[in-house]
Design a protein around this motif. Structure first.
Motif, mmCIF file in Angstrom:
data_model
loop_
_atom_site.group_PDB
_atom_site.id
_atom_site.type_symbol
_atom_site.label_atom_id
_atom_site.label_comp_id
_atom_site.label_asym_id
_atom_site.label_seq_id
_atom_site.Cartn_x
_atom_site.Cartn_y
_atom_site.Cartn_z
ATOM 1 N N TYR A 114 21.725 -1.088 2.743
ATOM 2 C CA TYR A 114 20.451 -1.001 3.473
ATOM 3 C C TYR A 114 19.243 -1.296 2.578
ATOM 4 O O TYR A 114 18.115 -1.057 2.971
ATOM 5 N N LYS A 115 19.527 -1.784 1.382
ATOM 6 C CA LYS A 115 18.452 -2.137 0.440
ATOM 7 C C LYS A 115 17.471 -0.978 0.250
ATOM 8 O O LYS A 115 16.256 -1.128 0.418
ATOM 9 N N GLU B 145 5.075 2.973 3.295
ATOM 10 C CA GLU B 145 6.018 2.849 4.396
ATOM 11 C C GLU B 145 7.430 2.547 3.883
ATOM 12 O O GLU B 145 8.413 3.069 4.405
ATOM 13 N N ILE B 146 7.524 1.744 2.846
ATOM 14 C CA ILE B 146 8.843 1.400 2.303
ATOM 15 C C ILE B 146 9.544 2.642 1.748
ATOM 16 O O ILE B 146 10.711 2.895 2.052
ATOM 17 N N VAL B 147 8.834 3.428 0.966
ATOM 18 C CA VAL B 147 9.496 4.596 0.388
ATOM 19 C C VAL B 147 9.720 5.664 1.457
ATOM 20 O O VAL B 147 10.692 6.393 1.425
ATOM 21 N N ARG B 148 8.834 5.720 2.424
ATOM 22 C CA ARG B 148 9.022 6.682 3.509
ATOM 23 C C ARG B 148 10.341 6.403 4.238
ATOM 24 O O ARG B 148 11.083 7.311 4.586
ATOM 25 N N PRO C 223 1.432 6.956 -4.349
ATOM 26 C CA PRO C 223 1.670 5.511 -4.223
ATOM 27 C C PRO C 223 0.616 4.742 -5.019
ATOM 28 O O PRO C 223 -0.505 5.229 -5.189
ATOM 29 N N SER C 224 1.017 3.563 -5.517
ATOM 30 C CA SER C 224 0.007 2.801 -6.224
ATOM 31 C C SER C 224 -0.576 1.750 -5.296
ATOM 32 O O SER C 224 -1.459 1.002 -5.683
ATOM 33 N N PRO D 295 9.947 13.310 6.174
ATOM 34 C CA PRO D 295 9.017 12.290 6.632
ATOM 35 C C PRO D 295 9.602 11.358 7.686
ATOM 36 O O PRO D 295 8.989 10.361 8.021
ATOM 37 N N ALA D 296 10.794 11.695 8.174
ATOM 38 C CA ALA D 296 11.352 10.855 9.220
ATOM 39 C C ALA D 296 10.715 11.226 10.545
ATOM 40 O O ALA D 296 10.222 12.324 10.721
#
Ligand code: ADP
Ligand code: MG
Length: 693
Positions: free
Chosen positions: A193-194, A215-218, A208-209, A642-643
């Protein structure tokens, strides 16, 4: 291997200690894991600096300026310190009420980052009295810029715990763990799932930077959340399938006799679900069933019939409700239903009973002289020893979690479990979230109900509302007026309910009997008030959401919800479910301020237009769609931050598939030691119950 460290108690974390730990407990943060998964509910981009001369009112801006001097002035609150800073475009005054100590921190010549949402231009000067600051370290080494000069996480908090404090602690702990955390997700799943690295994602969700990164890490963390949940369900299911239960059901006379005594005929849906439940109970496999039905559809009597079947065949029943009010109401209702039936002793056990009373009840439970045991969480405490527990009924599932369900399993050897909920979850979603449960549904309402008429007013129209209330009370009907409580410790709102109670009692409705109920009252007082309302001794009940679930007083004809915009649709629907329980016309009055978000407006309209919980659930899904960045509690669905159950269905399905496949192949997780340990960290209490291995 540092995952085990996540169990470290919050009070042992550097900079916390006992007193602060108690504040953290209020936020449900008990250990390091809770802290790190205490996700921000929004972010503020404080990276770009604004020149003081360009500051605007009402938006969040960051300034980098030098302390150039101090001043003071007198206000009604006494002497006030003013710190003057400048960035060569203009001077900005930092107004420090009761913060004289800042003089010793913000020294002349220092450069500071300043952030505020409340800059203003007043008395011919730029000024602010609410600001975050951070001292700029020119050498850069220790210059971490936690609160400014970055995208800054914002957390929900309680009065005494500052956001800054939480931010600092989370940062401190993340820094420590950053490079040493193992990834609990099996590598093949991550690859498929990358998904980004576990530790990195935890870091980035807080700090986050770049906004796109969030959104990606969430998504990765959402995958984890669901994956662990589904692993639990898979393990649960695996276990139930393996074990044959000991209960044996032969007799059914009490049940048949009882149905004869009911003052009404069961609806077809009720009959249908009773068949399904009895079928499960008579089966060799343990029952794990979810009974869904809108508020007022008549779930209690279904639960009672199942209970009677268990009692008649020699088993104890335990009925668990989410609040004390509900537990005692179930108790009253069931006593009422059972009036003609001696021989089915019912016991009410709550957390706050006096020790002697409690002792007697515990004895009755352990020697089986109590047969139907009703209570709250107190029932899953260790000092409760059941004697041949055969059936566990959990009312209003969304207030409990998988954990409580599992804990109850421990109380008997192989109890059947029936979960009753009024949360209208679309069926597909229910299957996935309560994936180890069979589902029964009551769709039709008992006959003779008059649906409530819902009206929406603004605060300026209170006179109209008071008029309606007065008419109804003159007509011997009872009414509720509800005030929101964000959390039970939110003093601001509590004052509201208490304040309005005084106003109603002394001024607006001094001809009537006004009562007050809220979550912080002593149990005795709460019970008393509820009893009085039930018996018609109170006309107007000022309340908080403690009355949200399940409270049943047929003579109540009006539900007024103040600040209705602060409630989610599910909650509003629950509140409305408290009225419209008979053939009298009832009214649900929603009161909002005039400045509303679009979404709040749509919610109010949906309430006015629809009475059906499932329809409202759909509207809710639509409204929430892309809306909030992170899940809110508004739907009444379980909170999997965070889901987000609605937004992340694809992730949920993938996580479920992987979890079930993994347990199918390797139920002891022998091939996945890190995963097994992680599961113990997150679900350490739950896992014992599932008894892996
Ligand atoms: P909920 O599903 O919200 O828990 P309850 O079990 O509290 O609903 O039932 C709501 C009310 O409807 C109760 O007063 C109950 O006595 C009544 N009731 C239940 N079943 C029927 C029925 N078949 N016919 C008429 N009234 C019923
Ligand atoms: Mg109920």
């Amino acid at each position: 291997m540092l995952l085990s460290e996540l169990n470290k108690e919050i009070r042992f974390i550097k900079g916390v200690g006992e007193a602060r730990a108690r504040l953290f407990h209020k936020l449900n943060i008990y250990n390091l894991f809770d802290l790190l998964t205490f996700y921000p509910f929004r972010y503020e981009d404080r990276r770009n600096f604004t020149k003081i001369i360009n500051l605007q009112k009402g938006i969040g801006q960051t300034v980098l300026a030098e302390v150039i001097g101090y001043d003071e002035f007198y206000s009604s609150r006494g002497r006030v310190l003013k710190i003057l800073v400048s960035d060569n475009t203009a001077v900005l005054s930092l107004i420090c009420y009761n913060r004289n100590f800042l003089k010793k921190i913000l020294l002349k010549g220092m450069k500071v980052f300043l952030f505020s949402n409340k800059f203003e231009y007043k008395y011919r000067q730029f000024q602010t009295s609410e600001f975050d600051f951070e001292i700029f370290d020119e050498k850069g080494e220790s210059n971490i810029n936690l609160h400014t000069n970055r995208i800054v996480p914002v957390y929900h908090t309680t009065e005494k715990l500052s956001v800054k404090m939480i931010r600092k602690l989370i940062f401190q702990e993340l820094e420590k763990l950053r490079e040493q955390m193992d990834d609990p997700l099996p590598a093949y799943i991550r690859k498929k799932y990358k998904l980004k690295d576990f530790a990195v994602c935890h870091y980035k969700i807080h700090f986050p930077s770049d906004l796109k990164e969030i959104e990606i890490v969430r998504q990765r963390l959402a995958f984890d959340r669901f994956f662990f949940l589904e692993l639990m369900l898979a393990l649960n299911k695996h276990k139930t399938v393996l074990i044959e239960k000991k209960q044996n059901y032969i007799k059914e006379n009490t049940v048949k006799g009882f149905v004869q005594t009911l003052p009404f005929e069961l609806t077809n849906d009720q009959k249908q679900v009773i068949q399904e439940i009895f079928g499960d109970m008579k089966d060799k496999k343990m029952m794990n069933r979810l009974l869904m039905g809108d508020v007022g559809s008549g779930k209690t009597v279904v639960g009672l019939l199942a209970s009677l079947l268990a009692c008649e065949n020699g088993y104890q029943v335990c009925l668990m409700a989410p609040t004390e009010i509900l537990a005692s109401q179930h108790y009253q209702t069931i006593l009422q239903y059972l009036k003609g039936f001696s021989g089915v002793p019912v016991v009410l056990l709550t957390g706050k009973q006096k020790s002697k009373e409690k002792e007697e009840k515990l004895k009755a439970i352990s020697n089986h002289s109590g047969q139907i045991i009703i209570g709250t969480h107190a029932l899953i405490q260790e000092d409760v020893r059941f004697n041949n527990l055969g059936l566990v009924i959990i009312d209003e599932q969304h207030r409990f979690g998988v954990r409580q369900r599992a804990l109850l399993h421990l109380k008997g050897d192989t109890p059947d479990v029936l979960v009753m909920t009024a949360t209208p979850i679309p069926r597909t979603l229910a299957l996935t979230v309560y994936g180890d449960l069979e589902i029964s549904m009551i769709k039709e309402m008992p006959p003779g109900r008059k649906p409530a008429v819902t009206k929406w007013f603004s605060q300026t129209q209170m006179q109209k509302v008071y008029q309606l209330l007065e008419e109804q009370m003159r007509d011997k009907k009872q009414v509720y007026v509800v005030y929101p409580l964000v959390s039970e410790s939110d003093k601001m709102d509590l004052k509201n309910a208490e304040g309005m109670f005084q106003t109603f009692k002394e001024k607006v409705f001094n001809d009537f009997r006004v009562g007050l109920i809220h979550g912080q009252m002593k149990k005795d007082l709460k019970d008393n008030t509820m009893d009085e309302f039930r018996q018609g001794k109170i006309d107007l009940l000022v309340a908080t959401t403690v009355i949200e679930v399940g409270v049943d007083v047929a003579n109540a004809s009006v539900m007024v919800v103040e600040h209705a915009e602060r409630f989610g649709l599910a909650q509003l629907h629950q509140l409305r479910g408290r009225i419209g329980r008979s053939d009298i016309q009832s009214y649900c009055i929603l009161i909002t301020s005039q400045r509303l978000t679009n979404e709040a407006r749509m919610r109010m309209r949906a309430m006015v237009n629809f009475n059906d919980g499932f329809k409202l659930a759909e509207v809710d899904l639509e409204l929430r769609g892309p809306g909030e960045m992170m899940g809110t509690r508004q739907t009444g669905l379980p909170d999997y931050r965070p889901a987000d159950l609605i937004k992340d269905t694809k992730i949920l399905q993938a996580a479920r598939k992987e979890a079930f496949e993994l347990i199918d192949r390797d139920p002891q997780m022998q091939g996945f030691p890190v995963l097994e340990k992680a599961l113990k960290t997150e679900f350490h209490e739950r896992l014992n119950l599932v008894q892996v291995g």
